[in-house]
Design a protein around this motif. Structure first.
Motif, mmCIF file in Angstrom:
data_model
loop_
_atom_site.group_PDB
_atom_site.id
_atom_site.type_symbol
_atom_site.label_atom_id
_atom_site.label_comp_id
_atom_site.label_asym_id
_atom_site.label_seq_id
_atom_site.Cartn_x
_atom_site.Cartn_y
_atom_site.Cartn_z
ATOM 1 N N MET A 1 4.158 6.867 -12.713
ATOM 2 C CA MET A 1 3.456 7.322 -11.521
ATOM 3 C C MET A 1 2.167 6.522 -11.349
ATOM 4 S SD MET A 1 3.920 9.499 -9.183
ATOM 5 C CE MET A 1 3.078 10.304 -7.889
ATOM 6 N N ALA A 2 1.792 6.320 -10.138
ATOM 7 C CA ALA A 2 0.598 5.544 -9.830
ATOM 8 C C ALA A 2 -0.663 6.326 -10.187
ATOM 9 C CB ALA A 2 0.578 5.202 -8.350
ATOM 10 N N THR A 3 -1.670 5.598 -10.598
ATOM 11 C CA THR A 3 -2.949 6.246 -10.866
ATOM 12 C C THR A 3 -3.661 6.493 -9.556
ATOM 13 O OG1 THR A 3 -4.186 4.191 -11.054
ATOM 14 C CG2 THR A 3 -3.120 5.006 -13.057
ATOM 15 N N THR A 4 -4.609 7.400 -9.591
ATOM 16 C CA THR A 4 -5.388 7.710 -8.395
ATOM 17 C C THR A 4 -6.131 6.480 -7.897
ATOM 18 O OG1 THR A 4 -5.630 9.980 -9.158
ATOM 19 C CG2 THR A 4 -7.166 9.244 -7.473
ATOM 20 N N ASP A 5 -6.702 5.694 -8.824
ATOM 21 C CA ASP A 5 -7.436 4.491 -8.415
ATOM 22 C C ASP A 5 -6.533 3.500 -7.694
ATOM 23 O OD1 ASP A 5 -9.747 5.492 -9.507
ATOM 24 O OD2 ASP A 5 -9.612 4.322 -11.353
ATOM 25 N N THR A 6 -5.316 3.329 -8.197
ATOM 26 C CA THR A 6 -4.372 2.399 -7.560
ATOM 27 C C THR A 6 -4.030 2.879 -6.161
ATOM 28 O OG1 THR A 6 -3.428 1.833 -9.700
ATOM 29 C CG2 THR A 6 -2.108 1.306 -7.776
ATOM 30 N N LEU A 7 -3.725 4.156 -6.027
ATOM 31 C CA LEU A 7 -3.403 4.699 -4.703
ATOM 32 C C LEU A 7 -4.602 4.595 -3.764
ATOM 33 C CD1 LEU A 7 -1.305 7.859 -5.607
ATOM 34 C CD2 LEU A 7 -0.496 5.796 -4.465
ATOM 35 N N ASP A 8 -5.797 4.889 -4.265
ATOM 36 C CA ASP A 8 -6.996 4.794 -3.431
ATOM 37 C C ASP A 8 -7.187 3.382 -2.900
ATOM 38 O OD1 ASP A 8 -7.471 7.467 -3.909
ATOM 39 O OD2 ASP A 8 -9.143 7.121 -5.307
ATOM 40 N N ARG A 9 -7.069 2.399 -3.776
ATOM 41 C CA ARG A 9 -7.245 1.001 -3.357
ATOM 42 C C ARG A 9 -6.152 0.585 -2.369
ATOM 43 N NH1 ARG A 9 -8.584 0.313 -8.786
ATOM 44 N NH2 ARG A 9 -6.483 -0.411 -9.247
ATOM 45 N N THR A 10 -4.933 1.022 -2.635
ATOM 46 C CA THR A 10 -3.823 0.649 -1.756
ATOM 47 C C THR A 10 -3.994 1.262 -0.373
ATOM 48 O OG1 THR A 10 -2.350 0.491 -3.661
ATOM 49 C CG2 THR A 10 -1.311 0.627 -1.503
ATOM 50 N N PHE A 11 -4.274 2.563 -0.323
ATOM 51 C CA PHE A 11 -4.465 3.210 0.974
ATOM 52 C C PHE A 11 -5.675 2.642 1.708
ATOM 53 C CE2 PHE A 11 -1.791 6.836 -0.589
ATOM 54 C CZ PHE A 11 -0.813 6.730 0.392
ATOM 55 N N ALA A 12 -6.748 2.340 0.995
ATOM 56 C CA ALA A 12 -7.925 1.741 1.631
ATOM 57 C C ALA A 12 -7.572 0.380 2.228
ATOM 58 C CB ALA A 12 -9.060 1.606 0.624
ATOM 59 N N ALA A 13 -6.791 -0.403 1.512
ATOM 60 C CA ALA A 13 -6.386 -1.716 2.024
ATOM 61 C C ALA A 13 -5.473 -1.570 3.232
ATOM 62 C CB ALA A 13 -5.687 -2.513 0.927
ATOM 63 N N LEU A 14 -4.590 -0.587 3.212
ATOM 64 C CA LEU A 14 -3.651 -0.388 4.311
ATOM 65 C C LEU A 14 -4.292 0.281 5.530
ATOM 66 C CD1 LEU A 14 -0.545 0.852 2.300
ATOM 67 C CD2 LEU A 14 -0.888 -1.402 3.332
ATOM 68 N N ALA A 15 -5.503 0.788 5.370
ATOM 69 C CA ALA A 15 -6.167 1.496 6.471
ATOM 70 C C ALA A 15 -6.544 0.575 7.623
ATOM 71 C CB ALA A 15 -7.408 2.219 5.952
ATOM 72 N N ASP A 16 -6.655 -0.700 7.371
ATOM 73 C CA ASP A 16 -7.088 -1.643 8.402
ATOM 74 C C ASP A 16 -5.883 -2.311 9.067
ATOM 75 O OD1 ASP A 16 -7.899 -4.598 9.197
ATOM 76 O OD2 ASP A 16 -9.694 -3.348 9.271
ATOM 77 N N PRO A 17 -5.797 -2.294 10.408
ATOM 78 C CA PRO A 17 -4.646 -2.895 11.089
ATOM 79 C C PRO A 17 -4.518 -4.405 10.868
ATOM 80 C CG PRO A 17 -6.280 -2.140 12.683
ATOM 81 C CD PRO A 17 -6.733 -1.673 11.336
ATOM 82 N N THR A 18 -5.638 -5.097 10.691
ATOM 83 C CA THR A 18 -5.575 -6.542 10.435
ATOM 84 C C THR A 18 -4.912 -6.794 9.085
ATOM 85 O OG1 THR A 18 -7.559 -6.923 11.742
ATOM 86 C CG2 THR A 18 -6.936 -8.652 10.185
ATOM 87 N N ARG A 19 -5.274 -6.004 8.080
ATOM 88 C CA ARG A 19 -4.663 -6.187 6.764
ATOM 89 C C ARG A 19 -3.178 -5.837 6.789
ATOM 90 N NH1 ARG A 19 -10.072 -4.663 5.084
ATOM 91 N NH2 ARG A 19 -9.562 -2.447 4.905
ATOM 92 N N ARG A 20 -2.816 -4.811 7.557
ATOM 93 C CA ARG A 20 -1.385 -4.479 7.669
ATOM 94 C C ARG A 20 -0.631 -5.622 8.343
ATOM 95 N NH1 ARG A 20 -3.596 0.542 9.236
ATOM 96 N NH2 ARG A 20 -2.943 0.209 11.393
ATOM 97 N N ALA A 21 -1.237 -6.242 9.339
ATOM 98 C CA ALA A 21 -0.603 -7.389 10.026
ATOM 99 C C ALA A 21 -0.476 -8.576 9.074
ATOM 100 C CB ALA A 21 -1.413 -7.773 11.259
ATOM 101 N N ILE A 22 -1.478 -8.784 8.234
ATOM 102 C CA ILE A 22 -1.408 -9.873 7.249
ATOM 103 C C ILE A 22 -0.261 -9.612 6.279
ATOM 104 C CG2 ILE A 22 -2.608 -10.890 5.258
ATOM 105 C CD1 ILE A 22 -5.230 -10.586 6.899
ATOM 106 N N LEU A 23 -0.128 -8.374 5.815
ATOM 107 C CA LEU A 23 0.976 -8.044 4.904
ATOM 108 C C LEU A 23 2.327 -8.245 5.589
ATOM 109 C CD1 LEU A 23 -0.311 -4.861 3.049
ATOM 110 C CD2 LEU A 23 -0.117 -7.191 2.167
ATOM 111 N N ALA A 24 2.410 -7.859 6.848
ATOM 112 C CA ALA A 24 3.668 -8.046 7.593
ATOM 113 C C ALA A 24 4.018 -9.527 7.674
ATOM 114 C CB ALA A 24 3.555 -7.445 8.986
#
Length: 136
Positions: A1-24
């Motif tokens: 299972m993911a740690t809270t810190d990992t999930l926090d960093r991941t969700f924070a990174a995914l919160a921005d539409p520009t970063r989601r577009a970069i990942l896409a």
């Protein structure tokens, strides 16, 4: 299972539409900062900052080939998010199943007249044409 810190960093990174577009974009293959910046109205340093956030979250890895530093998608944190969300998916699916069962019970308890229930038409207010003769 993911740690809270990992999930926090991941969700924070995914919160921005520009970063989601970069990942896409990176889902289709490696790209340089210049290639990643092309669809955006922002500077290369701004795109680099977004990449650093994605790197800290473990979503992007940067390589080095001479002067070219391609960015590449790292999907493991996304799998961890999906695993975390799976519990909530089960919760909502169970709720929806119970709701579906309740609706079936309601339909079974209604007398079936062979046709769907029709709403009763609302009474119409008298129009001028109908009331004109009465006014005289």
């Amino acid at each position: 299972m993911a740690t809270t810190d990992t999930l926090d960093r991941t969700f924070a990174a995914l919160a921005d539409p520009t970063r989601r577009a970069i990942l896409a974009r990176l889902a289709s293959g490696q790209a340089s900062v210049t290639e990643l910046a092309a669809p955006f109205a922002m500077s290369l340093p701004a795109v680099s900052k977004h990449l650093k956030v994605l790197e800290r979250a473990g979503l992007v890895a940067r390589g080095r080939r001479a002067q070219w530093r391609p960015a590449q998608l790292q999907a493991e944190p996304l799998h961890e998010v999906a695993d975390w969300l799976a519990d909530y998916r089960r919760f909502w699916e169970e709720r929806l199943d119970r709701f579906d069962e309740y609706l079936r019970e309601l339909q079974a308890s209604k007398p079936d007249r062979g046709e769907p229930d029709q709403p009763k038409p609302a009474k119409k207010a008298p129009t001028r044409a109908r009331t004109k003769g009465r006014e005289q």
